[in-house]
Every structure is written in structure tokens, then in C-alpha cells.
Scaffold this active site. Sequence first.
Site, PDB file in Angstrom:
ATOM      1  N   LYS A 129       0.859  -1.175   0.000  1.00 19.77           N
ATOM      2  CA  LYS A 129       0.000   0.000   0.000  1.00 19.77           C
ATOM      3  C   LYS A 129       0.894   1.222   0.000  1.00 19.77           C
ATOM      4  O   LYS A 129       2.033   1.162   0.486  1.00 19.77           O
ATOM      5  CB  LYS A 129      -0.889   0.023   1.259  1.00 19.77           C
ATOM      6  CG  LYS A 129      -2.161   0.794   1.060  1.00 19.77           C
ATOM      7  CD  LYS A 129      -3.209  -0.072   0.382  1.00 19.77           C
ATOM      8  CE  LYS A 129      -4.468   0.671   0.062  1.00 19.77           C
ATOM      9  NZ  LYS A 129      -5.544  -0.268  -0.318  1.00 19.77           N
ATOM     10  N   ASP A 169      -6.975   4.236  -4.456  1.00 18.01           N
ATOM     11  CA  ASP A 169      -7.636   4.017  -3.169  1.00 18.01           C
ATOM     12  C   ASP A 169      -8.296   5.373  -2.871  1.00 18.01           C
ATOM     13  O   ASP A 169      -8.537   6.149  -3.804  1.00 18.01           O
ATOM     14  CB  ASP A 169      -6.622   3.594  -2.092  1.00 18.01           C
ATOM     15  CG  ASP A 169      -7.294   2.993  -0.854  1.00 18.01           C
ATOM     16  OD1 ASP A 169      -7.675   1.825  -0.891  1.00 18.01           O
ATOM     17  OD2 ASP A 169      -7.461   3.718   0.163  1.00 18.01           O
ATOM     18  N   THR A 212     -15.049  -2.865  -7.496  1.00 18.35           N
ATOM     19  CA  THR A 212     -15.072  -3.030  -6.033  1.00 18.35           C
ATOM     20  C   THR A 212     -16.510  -2.985  -5.510  1.00 18.35           C
ATOM     21  O   THR A 212     -16.939  -3.851  -4.740  1.00 18.35           O
ATOM     22  CB  THR A 212     -14.199  -1.970  -5.335  1.00 18.35           C
ATOM     23  OG1 THR A 212     -12.973  -1.849  -6.031  1.00 18.35           O
ATOM     24  CG2 THR A 212     -13.927  -2.338  -3.895  1.00 18.35           C
TER      25      THR A 212
END
Length: 396
Positions: A129, A169, A212
Site C-alpha cells: 500500500k 484508493d 469493487t
Amino acid sequence: MQYKTEYLNELMTTVVKRNPGEPEFHQAVSEMFESLDNVLPRHPEFIKSGVLERIVEPERTIKFRVPWTDDKGNVHVNRGFRVQFNSAIGPYKGGLRFHPSVYEGIMKFLGFEQIFKNSLTGLPIGGAKGGSDFDPKGKSDNEIMNFCQSFMSELYRHIGADVDVPAGDIGVGGREIGYLFGQYKRLTGNFNGVLTGKGLSYGGSLARTEATGYGLCYFTSEMLKSKNKSFDGARVVVSGSGNVAIYANEKATQLGAKVVAMSDSNGYIYDPNGVDVAAVKDIKEVRRARIKEYLNYRPDAEYHEGCSGIWAIKCDIALPCATQNEIDEASAKILASNGCYAVAEGANMPSTPEAIEIYRQNGILFAPAKASNAGGVATSALEMSQNSMSIRSSAA
Ligand code: GLU
């Protein structure tokens, strides 16, 4: 949290000591240990070979300065991160988050969870990440571009199509991926699948944008089936109004649900007639404005300042799609007392451990993020394969 396995208690103490001031990371590790508590006695080899000691330590953490200039010529300096957590089963893979709350603890919790989410897809992708404490809110396109180019000017040397493949994100969507990809290409001269979530015209995959949110609803549908329930006719609350929330709303509505509330970091809207997803797309995707403006589209709806009140709206199914720890014990209790029978996580770690305990006590069906929001990264892995085969997504 006290575990039955003494080894886990000792290791948890070490993790807390080694990573001071990072409660989100401690929480993510502690949840993982909890689920391993019953497994370890059957697998002493995991302890013997130090698998857990290794997995709680990132393979590499990159931390860097990101200077950029705003439209008035003022210089700003943000902090950039990439936590390359684990590459045991494939190149590092995971999104970039641009949000003022970002610091090492948030990056580590997200990177740690990404290892398990990615492996659960069955695809060959490791966990990572990254991101920055940069706040994209209110910035012009030019400022976002300046920031992204500066961010990539350091990051490019640490990533690669077979090394580490970042994506979006919170705060990083198609626009940002475009700026980042352009800068990567300029610095390296390589046109390859180094980022996912790209536009369709330059190597993106169909449906990555929707993946998602849609995936969350497909997962939830299967979970509901186990109790002879479905989205059809259900009242749903979706927190957030970013990419995950918008497409969760869209799919839940297509499956027959009525989504009655959505939110952003300022407040939430309540529309008993069903939140009009086209209006939310216009506000958030086109105009990049605040959810409050929904009232200009649907004057009968309500807007309330503050976010946590959204969980007091009566619903059958809750889809937290905003951010970490957005449902605490008190909110979970209200959901339970209002008859909510399913919580499925679209955001990463949106439920606190105390909230999860309340779900358990009340027999609420619970889909944890590592399983229920993996549709995005799974589609990213498809984009990686298409890029490495030099094939383009086609509508056919
Ligand atoms: N940020 C997303 C996640 O939390 C997607 C990551 C990706 O596509 O690499 O899984």
C-alpha cells in the site's frame, strides 16, 4: 485482546512495541491473530518456521519527500509512502491513498490487510500500500497534476510491472492514475502495466471502475442467500460516496434494493425514495463537489452534518464504504436494535473490533473487507495480465 495461544500474546506485545503509535496497524494484526488462535495448535510448523514473525514485518518501507507548487506559486511539502509488505506469491500489489490522515500506521494496516485480501483472490499478487498525507480536496487539476508528478518522481524507482503495481484508493482515481502513469512513462521510457486503474484508451480494463462496489454486492448476495435473503426489497445504507460507494449503490439498486443514505466526510444524505445514483455521480465524479449538493437534485431529501448519524438510519443491510473504523460499538448497537441483519464491508477495516463483537452477539451476517471488497484488486490483476500480454480490453 488475550489469545489462548501464549505465542500470539508474546508476538502481539512485540508488534506493539516495535510499531509505537500505530493503533490501526495493531488492530489489523490483532484481528488476524484472533482468527489464527484456533488454527495454530494444529500447525506448530507455522511457529517453528517463524511465519508470523515474518508476516508482521514489511519487506520494505519507502518514505519520501513530495514537494509541489500550488497555483499561487506557494511551495508545499508532503510525505509519500510505499509499504511493500509481502511478495511471497507475486509482485507487490495495492492502492495509493491520498488523504490528510495518512501516516505510516495507516499505510501498514492497509498493506498488511492487502496481503491476505490478494491471496484470497487466488491470483498471484503480493501485498502493498502507499500514498501521501496530501489532501486533494479543493485542489485544481493543475495542482493535482503537480503533486502526482512529484510523487512519481520518487516512487518510479521502486515500482515496475513485475515488481510492484500500485493502483487507486481513497483520493486516487482515474485522473490521478493518468498523471502518475504519464510521469512514470516520461521518467523510464517504458509503457507497461506498472499501474492499474488506467483509462481504457491506454491499457485499462473494462469494469475496473465498477469492480469493487459491484463485487461487494455480488459477495453480499451470496452471503444473504445462505439465509434465504436477498437485496430485493431490502433497505440499504451505503456510507461514503467515492468509487466503492457509488458502484455499490448502483449494483444494490439493480438487484432490487432501496439505498436510502450515502455520505461524505462532511455529512450524510437521507433519501427515503432511494438515493439517485446518477445525481451522486454528477456531484462526485463530474463536479467533485460535496454530497450536501444532492439537495439541489432532490429537494425532498435530507442532509445532516457529521457522519456517524448515518448508522442510526433504519436499514436491513449496511454497506460501510467510507473509511476505517467508521462503525464503532455504539453505531453497531444502533444497527442491531434497528433490525439490520447484514453488514458487508466495502471500505478497508470499517468496523472496530467492538462493533464486530456486537454483530456476532446479534447474529448479524458479516462480510469482512478482505473477502468482500476484493473485486477491485482482482480486476486489477486481470488488467496486469492483459497488459503483460499486450492485449487491449474490448467490449466484445
Ligand atoms: N485500493 C484497493 C484495495 O483496497 C485496490 C487495490 C488495487 O487494485 O491494487 O484493494
